[in-house]
Design a protein around this motif. Structure first.
Motif, PDB file in Angstrom:
ATOM      1  N   ARG A  83       0.818  -1.217   0.000  1.00 35.59           N
ATOM      2  CA  ARG A  83       0.000   0.000   0.000  1.00 35.59           C
ATOM      3  C   ARG A  83       0.854   1.270   0.000  1.00 35.59           C
ATOM      4  O   ARG A  83       0.299   2.375  -0.036  1.00 35.59           O
ATOM      5  CB  ARG A  83      -0.903   0.007   1.234  1.00 35.59           C
ATOM      6  CG  ARG A  83      -1.951  -1.085   1.273  1.00 35.59           C
ATOM      7  CD  ARG A  83      -3.087  -0.857   0.293  1.00 35.59           C
ATOM      8  NE  ARG A  83      -3.837   0.344   0.578  1.00 35.59           N
ATOM      9  CZ  ARG A  83      -4.873   0.399   1.427  1.00 35.59           C
ATOM     10  NH1 ARG A  83      -5.259  -0.684   2.078  1.00 35.59           N
ATOM     11  NH2 ARG A  83      -5.517   1.528   1.624  1.00 35.59           N
ATOM     12  N   ALA A  84       2.161   1.134   0.046  1.00 33.54           N
ATOM     13  CA  ALA A  84       3.023   2.323   0.081  1.00 33.54           C
ATOM     14  C   ALA A  84       2.850   3.142  -1.187  1.00 33.54           C
ATOM     15  O   ALA A  84       2.630   2.589  -2.270  1.00 33.54           O
ATOM     16  CB  ALA A  84       4.480   1.903   0.242  1.00 33.54           C
ATOM     17  N   PRO A  85       2.921   4.461  -1.093  1.00 34.76           N
ATOM     18  CA  PRO A  85       2.781   5.301  -2.289  1.00 34.76           C
ATOM     19  C   PRO A  85       3.768   4.885  -3.379  1.00 34.76           C
ATOM     20  O   PRO A  85       4.959   4.731  -3.127  1.00 34.76           O
ATOM     21  CB  PRO A  85       3.090   6.713  -1.760  1.00 34.76           C
ATOM     22  CG  PRO A  85       2.766   6.653  -0.295  1.00 34.76           C
ATOM     23  CD  PRO A  85       3.125   5.263   0.136  1.00 34.76           C
ATOM     24  N   GLY A  86       3.255   4.672  -4.556  1.00 30.95           N
ATOM     25  CA  GLY A  86       4.108   4.336  -5.692  1.00 30.95           C
ATOM     26  C   GLY A  86       4.397   2.863  -5.864  1.00 30.95           C
ATOM     27  O   GLY A  86       4.989   2.469  -6.877  1.00 30.95           O
ATOM     28  N   ALA A  87       3.984   2.016  -4.915  1.00 35.50           N
ATOM     29  CA  ALA A  87       4.308   0.591  -5.011  1.00 35.50           C
ATOM     30  C   ALA A  87       3.649  -0.052  -6.225  1.00 35.50           C
ATOM     31  O   ALA A  87       4.304  -0.767  -7.007  1.00 35.50           O
ATOM     32  CB  ALA A  87       3.893  -0.138  -3.736  1.00 35.50           C
ATOM     33  N   HIS A  88       2.366   0.186  -6.409  1.00 31.24           N
ATOM     34  CA  HIS A  88       1.674  -0.408  -7.561  1.00 31.24           C
ATOM     35  C   HIS A  88       2.222   0.152  -8.867  1.00 31.24           C
ATOM     36  O   HIS A  88       2.450  -0.599  -9.829  1.00 31.24           O
ATOM     37  CB  HIS A  88       0.170  -0.157  -7.464  1.00 31.24           C
ATOM     38  CG  HIS A  88      -0.574  -0.517  -8.705  1.00 31.24           C
ATOM     39  ND1 HIS A  88      -0.660  -1.818  -9.172  1.00 31.24           N
ATOM     40  CD2 HIS A  88      -1.234   0.257  -9.610  1.00 31.24           C
ATOM     41  CE1 HIS A  88      -1.360  -1.827 -10.300  1.00 31.24           C
ATOM     42  NE2 HIS A  88      -1.710  -0.591 -10.583  1.00 31.24           N
ATOM     43  N   ALA A  89       2.447   1.469  -8.922  1.00 34.99           N
ATOM     44  CA  ALA A  89       2.983   2.075 -10.138  1.00 34.99           C
ATOM     45  C   ALA A  89       4.352   1.480 -10.471  1.00 34.99           C
ATOM     46  O   ALA A  89       4.662   1.244 -11.652  1.00 34.99           O
ATOM     47  CB  ALA A  89       3.086   3.593  -9.966  1.00 34.99           C
ATOM     48  N   GLU A  90       5.162   1.228  -9.461  1.00 33.54           N
ATOM     49  CA  GLU A  90       6.467   0.601  -9.685  1.00 33.54           C
ATOM     50  C   GLU A  90       6.297  -0.785 -10.281  1.00 33.54           C
ATOM     51  O   GLU A  90       7.019  -1.172 -11.217  1.00 33.54           O
ATOM     52  CB  GLU A  90       7.243   0.520  -8.370  1.00 33.54           C
ATOM     53  CG  GLU A  90       8.604  -0.164  -8.510  1.00 33.54           C
ATOM     54  CD  GLU A  90       9.281  -0.415  -7.176  1.00 33.54           C
ATOM     55  OE1 GLU A  90      10.385  -0.972  -7.179  1.00 33.54           O
ATOM     56  OE2 GLU A  90       8.690  -0.082  -6.119  1.00 33.54           O
ATOM     57  N   ASN A  91       5.345  -1.550  -9.762  1.00 30.86           N
ATOM     58  CA  ASN A  91       5.118  -2.896 -10.276  1.00 30.86           C
ATOM     59  C   ASN A  91       4.709  -2.867 -11.749  1.00 30.86           C
ATOM     60  O   ASN A  91       5.231  -3.642 -12.563  1.00 30.86           O
ATOM     61  CB  ASN A  91       4.036  -3.597  -9.457  1.00 30.86           C
ATOM     62  CG  ASN A  91       4.483  -3.913  -8.045  1.00 30.86           C
ATOM     63  OD1 ASN A  91       5.675  -4.031  -7.769  1.00 30.86           O
ATOM     64  ND2 ASN A  91       3.536  -4.048  -7.137  1.00 30.86           N
ATOM     65  N   VAL A  92       3.780  -1.993 -12.086  1.00 33.78           N
ATOM     66  CA  VAL A  92       3.333  -1.900 -13.479  1.00 33.78           C
ATOM     67  C   VAL A  92       4.473  -1.447 -14.377  1.00 33.78           C
ATOM     68  O   VAL A  92       4.670  -1.982 -15.481  1.00 33.78           O
ATOM     69  CB  VAL A  92       2.123  -0.943 -13.601  1.00 33.78           C
ATOM     70  CG1 VAL A  92       1.751  -0.729 -15.063  1.00 33.78           C
ATOM     71  CG2 VAL A  92       0.925  -1.498 -12.839  1.00 33.78           C
ATOM     72  N   THR A  93       5.249  -0.475 -13.913  1.00 26.72           N
ATOM     73  CA  THR A  93       6.391   0.004 -14.698  1.00 26.72           C
ATOM     74  C   THR A  93       7.378  -1.124 -14.975  1.00 26.72           C
ATOM     75  O   THR A  93       7.866  -1.278 -16.106  1.00 26.72           O
ATOM     76  CB  THR A  93       7.100   1.154 -13.956  1.00 26.72           C
ATOM     77  OG1 THR A  93       6.204   2.262 -13.848  1.00 26.72           O
ATOM     78  CG2 THR A  93       8.356   1.580 -14.697  1.00 26.72           C
ATOM     79  N   MET A  94       7.661  -1.940 -13.959  1.00 30.39           N
ATOM     80  CA  MET A  94       8.635  -3.016 -14.152  1.00 30.39           C
ATOM     81  C   MET A  94       8.083  -4.101 -15.071  1.00 30.39           C
ATOM     82  O   MET A  94       8.821  -4.658 -15.900  1.00 30.39           O
ATOM     83  CB  MET A  94       9.051  -3.600 -12.812  1.00 30.39           C
ATOM     84  CG  MET A  94       9.781  -2.622 -11.889  1.00 30.39           C
ATOM     85  SD  MET A  94      11.156  -1.745 -12.676  1.00 30.39           S
ATOM     86  CE  MET A  94      12.279  -3.083 -13.024  1.00 30.39           C
ATOM     87  N   MET A  95       6.808  -4.396 -14.981  1.00 32.85           N
ATOM     88  CA  MET A  95       6.235  -5.392 -15.897  1.00 32.85           C
ATOM     89  C   MET A  95       6.243  -4.865 -17.334  1.00 32.85           C
ATOM     90  O   MET A  95       6.506  -5.618 -18.275  1.00 32.85           O
ATOM     91  CB  MET A  95       4.819  -5.777 -15.431  1.00 32.85           C
ATOM     92  CG  MET A  95       4.832  -6.634 -14.165  1.00 32.85           C
ATOM     93  SD  MET A  95       3.211  -7.251 -13.657  1.00 32.85           S
ATOM     94  CE  MET A  95       2.405  -5.754 -13.096  1.00 32.85           C
TER      95      MET A  95
END
Length: 387
Positions: free
Chosen positions: A368-380
């Motif tokens: 839930r940390a800010p940017g965690a989901h965006a980081e995951n999508v960026t890496m995929m």
């Protein structure tokens, strides 16, 4: 010892015996509640996510009698710079990449392995979407605009009275539901305790009376909506979800091993987040969806349903991720890129334009940390770009 002391001793002894009897009687429930309360502890979460049967009641999903479908090896890719650090920082437990139907990367982390049956969390919602599409095509369900109560009459006088199936699919039911996983008293955590203690999920859903708005007026992610979708499917077919899911979705995929669902005390599958299967088997499901519902020469689900379900049709806010029928669409993604997504870092990322499926499982306590989901999508996306 005088009479009063004797009576006092007897009372203490009887109280102790009662406590022992109650403890033995409720031992399983107490053990499950303890397991749930420590489910996400730092030293337990990885093992727990591969062994959810220790904490919850479960129901099996038959894999069918067919052979295991092939997932051939392709030329192994070189992961782009930064992926290894991402794997460590986001506590990935597995990463599998398919390109043109072939495995071009497969790795397991934090002491896990390919035989682990991993919890899907909300990726299970996308499985139910596929099953619903099949039943709609077969005519078991008349229309996505049919009222919920047509197939789930036990929800009369609840907050779902007046909603349609489309509202449920799109998460626009209007039901008031607090999805804060960090708040002990939130609706999602109260629901988790009902599940762990063998209560009734149907009863929990029927007991929701408050509305945040009118059905269809706004999008709000409400996990219990997917349980209601399961109630609709059970009402339409007269069958339990594991049974019909096995026949319509699981058996055609030729999985390596039989999955299982977490369940409530009535044996009702926890369809909104309780599916458990191997990483390669998540990949088989993703490949079927990536191929517009076709797998191993069989059309498992109608291509038109895949297109509709993975189109951002829900009224999400500008700049927010899109949502279809239990599928997510990343911000700014071209048509053909979408994902199943679960808490703590679970993903099935699909890029139809480049014939790519990426499965990520994780035990990320900081999801839930800010940017965690965006980081995951960026890496995929970076992995997809590297192919």
């Amino acid at each position: 010892m005088n009479s009063a002391m004797k009576w006092g001793f007897r009372i203490i002894l009887m109280a102790g015996l009662v406590a022992v009897v109650v403890g033995l009687w409720k031992r399983e429930e107490i053990a499950r509640l303890w397991a749930v309360n420590t489910l996400f502890d730092e030293d337990r979460i990885v093992a727990n996510f591969s062994n959810m049967q220790r904490a919850f009641l479960t129901v099996p999903v038959a894999r069918g009698d067919g052979p295991v479908s092939p997932l051939p090896e392709g030329r192994q890719m070189t992961l782009p710079e930064g992926v290894e650090d991402w794997i460590a920082s986001r506590d990935l437990t597995s990463l599998l990449v398919l390109h043109d139907g072939r495995i071009v990367h497969e790795s397991y982390h934090k002491g896990t392995g390919p035989d682990d049956l991993r919890i899907s969390w909300s990726m299970a919602k996308s499985y139910l979407s596929v099953l619903f599409g099949i039943l709609l095509e077969e005519g078991a369900i008349s229309s996505i605009d049919a009222p919920v109560l047509r197939y789930a009459p036990q929800l009369a006088d609840s907050a779902y009275d007046g909603a349609t199936i489309r509202h449920i699919l799109q998460m626009t039911s209007g039901v008031e539901f607090d999805e804060d996983y960090l708040d002990y008293d939130s609706d999602i955590n109260r629901m988790g305790r009902v599940l762990a203690l063998g209560g009734s999920m149907d009863g929990f859903a029927a007991g929701l009376a408050a509305r945040a708005g009118q059905p269809g007026a706004a999008w709000k992610y409400v996990s219990i909506d997917t349980h209601v979708l399961g109630m609709i499917i059970r009402g339409a077919t007269g069958r339990d979800i594991p049974d019909v899911m096995s026949e319509k979705v699981i058996a055609p995929l030729g999985l390596e091993t039989a999955p299982y669902y977490l369940s409530d005390g009535n044996g009702v599958a926890f369809v909104l987040g309780g599916l458990n299967m191997r990483t390669r088997d998540y990949a088989r499901f993703g490949l079927m969806v990536e191929q517009m519902g076709a797998y191993q020469g069989r059309q498992v689900v109608h291509a038109g349903w895949i297109e509709d379900a993975t189109t951002a049709s829900a009224p999400t806010a500008q700049g927010q991720m899109g949502y279809g029928y239990q599928w997510w669409i990343p911000v700014g993604a071209p048509k053909g890129i979408f994902m199943a997504r679960g808490i703590y870092g679970q993903y099935i990322y699909i890029d139809q334009n480049r014939d790519i499926v990426i499965v990520v499982t994780a035990a990320d306590r900081n999801f839930r940390a800010p940017g965690a989901h965006a980081e995951n999508v960026t890496m995929m996306r970076r992995i997809a770009d590297a192919l």
